[in-house]
Design an enzyme around this catalytic site. Structure first.
Site, short mmCIF file in Angstrom:
data_model
loop_
_atom_site.label_atom_id
_atom_site.label_comp_id
_atom_site.label_asym_id
_atom_site.label_seq_id
_atom_site.Cartn_x
_atom_site.Cartn_y
_atom_site.Cartn_z
N GLY A 12 0.01 -1.22 0.04
CA GLY A 12 0.02 -0.11 0.30
C GLY A 12 1.07 1.43 0.39
O GLY A 12 0.77 2.25 0.15
N GLY A 16 -1.93 7.22 0.67
CA GLY A 16 -2.09 7.53 2.20
C GLY A 16 -1.44 6.40 2.96
O GLY A 16 -0.21 7.38 3.26
N ILE A 17 -1.68 6.83 4.14
CA ILE A 17 -0.57 5.62 5.60
C ILE A 17 0.47 5.22 4.55
O ILE A 17 1.63 4.82 5.38
CB ILE A 17 -1.49 4.94 5.93
CG1 ILE A 17 -3.08 6.29 7.17
CG2 ILE A 17 -0.53 5.05 7.59
CD1 ILE A 17 -3.55 4.91 7.24
N ASP A 36 2.63 -2.76 -4.25
CA ASP A 36 1.23 -1.82 -4.83
C ASP A 36 0.40 -2.29 -5.54
O ASP A 36 1.75 -2.96 -6.53
CB ASP A 36 1.09 -0.57 -4.36
CG ASP A 36 0.14 0.49 -4.25
OD1 ASP A 36 -0.72 -0.10 -5.04
OD2 ASP A 36 0.07 0.61 -2.53
N ASP A 52 -1.00 -7.52 -7.42
CA ASP A 52 -2.92 -7.42 -6.55
C ASP A 52 -2.92 -7.92 -5.45
O ASP A 52 -2.26 -9.31 -5.70
CB ASP A 52 -3.47 -8.02 -7.97
CG ASP A 52 -5.07 -7.92 -7.76
OD1 ASP A 52 -5.79 -7.33 -6.21
OD2 ASP A 52 -6.34 -8.02 -8.49
N LEU A 53 -2.67 -7.83 -4.49
CA LEU A 53 -3.33 -8.78 -3.60
C LEU A 53 -4.27 -9.23 -3.25
O LEU A 53 -4.72 -9.89 -1.88
CB LEU A 53 -2.58 -8.05 -1.70
CG LEU A 53 -1.46 -6.96 -2.28
CD1 LEU A 53 -0.71 -6.49 -0.67
CD2 LEU A 53 -0.78 -8.47 -2.12
N SER A 118 -7.79 -1.60 12.29
CA SER A 118 -8.96 -0.57 12.38
C SER A 118 -9.32 -0.71 13.81
O SER A 118 -9.70 -1.04 13.68
CB SER A 118 -9.77 -0.84 11.15
OG SER A 118 -10.69 0.76 11.04
N TYR A 158 -15.56 -4.77 6.30
CA TYR A 158 -14.51 -3.84 6.24
C TYR A 158 -14.46 -4.35 7.72
O TYR A 158 -13.28 -4.26 8.14
CB TYR A 158 -14.82 -2.75 5.76
CG TYR A 158 -13.84 -1.49 7.04
CD1 TYR A 158 -12.55 -1.78 5.56
CD2 TYR A 158 -13.56 -1.22 7.65
CE1 TYR A 158 -11.45 -0.58 6.01
CE2 TYR A 158 -12.60 -0.31 8.19
CZ TYR A 158 -11.07 -0.22 7.32
OH TYR A 158 -9.83 0.46 7.19
#
Ligand code: NAI
Length: 261
Positions: A12, A16-17, A36, A52-53, A118, A158
């Protein structure tokens, strides 16, 4: 926090993060291998591995391409709930787990694995049966059937993916202890990245309420140092833990749930 000279894989890393975490590592003298599906825009990455994970074949290829000598793996790639339950569970849990397991032979002794979970996973103690079923699932094609059996729709997927990730992290507290390999998780609250709008859209009123009690959403710069700390030797005795990084939201939620706020 010393990461100088380490080689760290960041999934990733294109946004972002993950992008901020990779930047921090590189600033601290680490070599970063970015994994990524999108090419990172800038940065002095040691290497970019396109993968592609959500796809087991691509995951295997990526782990083979990365090769040996790895001191850290930060599993940060993830999808928001708007993408639908099958891709979300594939990327956020099944793909992350497969990639981590495929990477085990590549790790140096003492390596650290950090999973981006999260605040959305905080409800894991109430979802034991469904989480057990997901952790037992090895077939990427079995996601929809499993979701139907456990009433997991797109919006819930999610939360479910992050609940399973937290439990799997805890279960692996001692899995590779003889090699000194540790696994931990970080659980941010809402963070200002391209997927924040997706969360707000899915969570509706609940997200509005969260944003009302918070003084501000998080920034990638709030989360990356926690990930980096868990990757460094300074956190050597932290194992199988899930560290909140959420401006106080997990305390707020837990105290309210138990009537002690
Ligand atoms: P982002 O959308 O900015 O970055 C996600 C990265 O994952 C992107 O570079 C994307 O290309 C990559 N990715 C997605 N699917 C992939 C696939 N199939 N294969 C390879 N790479 C893939 O999102 P952000 O916010 O930086 O999220 C990073 C992690 O933090 C995610 O796991 C997310 O669930 C988690 N998180 C985010 C929060 C937020 O409010 N932004 C809050 C709590 C956790």
């Amino acid at each position: 926090m010393n990461v100088n000279g380490k080689t760290i894989v960041v999934t990733g890393a294109a946004s972002g993060i993950g992008a901020e975490t990779a930047r921090m590592f590189m600033a601290g003298g680490a070599a970063v291998i970015a994994v990524d599906r999108n090419k990172p825009a800038a940065g002095t990455f040691a290497r970019f591995v396109e993968a592609d994970l959500s796809d087991p074949a691509s995951i295997r290829d990526a782990a083979r391409t990365v090769d040996k000598g790895i001191d850290g793996l930060c599993n940060i790639a993830g999808l928001p709930p708007t993408r639908g339950r099958v891709p979300v569970i594939r990327v956020n849990f099944l793909g992350l787990r497969d990639f981590t397991e495929a990477m085990l032979p590549n790790f140096n002794d003492g390596a650290a694995i950090v999973n981006l979970a999260s605040l959305a996973g905080i409800g894991w103690p109430d979802a034991g049966a469904a989480i057990k079923a997901l952790i037992a699932l090895r077939d990427f094609d079995g996601v929809a059937t499993l979701c139907d059996a456990h009433q997991v729709d797109d919006a819930r997927s999610y939360f479910f993916s992050k609940e399973a990730l937290i439990v799997w992290t805890m279960q692996n507290r001692w899995s590779w202890r003889e090699r000194g390999i540790r696994m931990n998780a970080v659980s941010p609250g809402p963070v200002q990245t391209p997927i924040l709008q997706d969360f707000l859209q899915t969570l509706g009123k609940r997200a509005e309420e969260d944003m009302r009690v918070m003084d501000r959403p998080g920034k990638p710069e709030d989360v990356a140092p926690v990930v980096a700390f868990l990757c460094s030797g300074d956190s050597a005795w932290i194992r199988g833990s899930n560290i909140p990084c959420d401006g106080g939201m997990s305390s707020h939620v837990m105290l309210n749930m138990s009537g002690l706020a």
